[in-house]
Enzyme design. Sequence first.
Site, PDB file in Angstrom:
ATOM      1  N   HIS A  54       0.886  -1.043   0.062  1.00 41.26           N
ATOM      2  CA  HIS A  54       0.153   0.006   0.087  1.00 41.26           C
ATOM      3  C   HIS A  54       0.893   1.222   0.143  1.00 41.26           C
ATOM      4  CE1 HIS A  54       0.361  -0.132   4.806  1.00 41.26           C
ATOM      5  NE2 HIS A  54       0.574   1.283   4.469  1.00 41.26           N
ATOM      6  N   GLU A 101      -4.979   0.758   0.656  1.00 39.55           N
ATOM      7  CA  GLU A 101      -4.504  -0.754   0.755  1.00 39.55           C
ATOM      8  C   GLU A 101      -5.040  -1.439  -0.387  1.00 39.55           C
ATOM      9  OE1 GLU A 101      -3.352  -1.132   3.446  1.00 39.55           O
ATOM     10  OE2 GLU A 101      -4.719  -0.208   5.466  1.00 39.55           O
TER      11      GLU A 101
END
Length: 264
Positions: free
Chosen positions: A143, A148
């Site tokens: 990330h 994410e």
Amino acid sequence: MRVIIKQDYDECAQWAANYVVYKINRFRPTAEKPFVLGLPTGSSPIGMYKELIRLYQAGKVSFENVVTFNMDEYIGLPPAHHESYHFFMHETFFKHINIKPQNINILNGMTTDYEKECNNYEAKIKSYGKINLFIGGVGTDGHIAFNEPGSSLTSRTRVKTLTMETIRSNARFFNNDIDLVPKTALTVGVGTITDAEEVMIIATGNTKAEALKHGIEGSISHMWPISILQMHQHAFIVCDDAATASLRPETIKYFKEIEQRTHG
């Protein structure tokens, strides 16, 4: 993509700081035309910040006409909280240099209107034209900022729910208690980052080796957001030998030879 491989964390920090100083000084910023810098938090940039402070104190650079935009902020942590990114940036960097308070931009994790806060952040970045240099770290899962795995590669500033891997990784800043780690954050998007003129990612230690493998040698995938840098015209990774542990030997040799021939 350019990959700069140094021996250890300290060499990476020094190289990154020197590059920031070079870019600011070359730009010759003024109040009317400031240099716009995107900044990260976490452990990766601390050494760079320390070196930038030293260079500032030595008279090598001024931050008077530099505007900064931080990548992210936890939702629910007031600026005075010791683990908020407002607090981190002030204590680690801003209070040691001559940056103007009005030139510092960090997302407000205490806002009651997330959408408005994020839209205003994007609009303010655009008001300066673009970010000249966006600096970031990378998580063990690839990330960048708090984008994410699974994040859209064209995403903009928004609310993100953090993965358990990120929460566990950040627990070291919260007395190793995952229950104390905020579960959501405001973050610039992948698209926000890649809109920058240049993107520099700092990655050190063997825990980042898998992320670097996917970012440098793997296919472009939203499951490894760092891989989008392969599509950027001026993106580079500053890493140490430990972080290259999962790269093919020929990949390491190629990038080291390129840097040696190009920059001595």
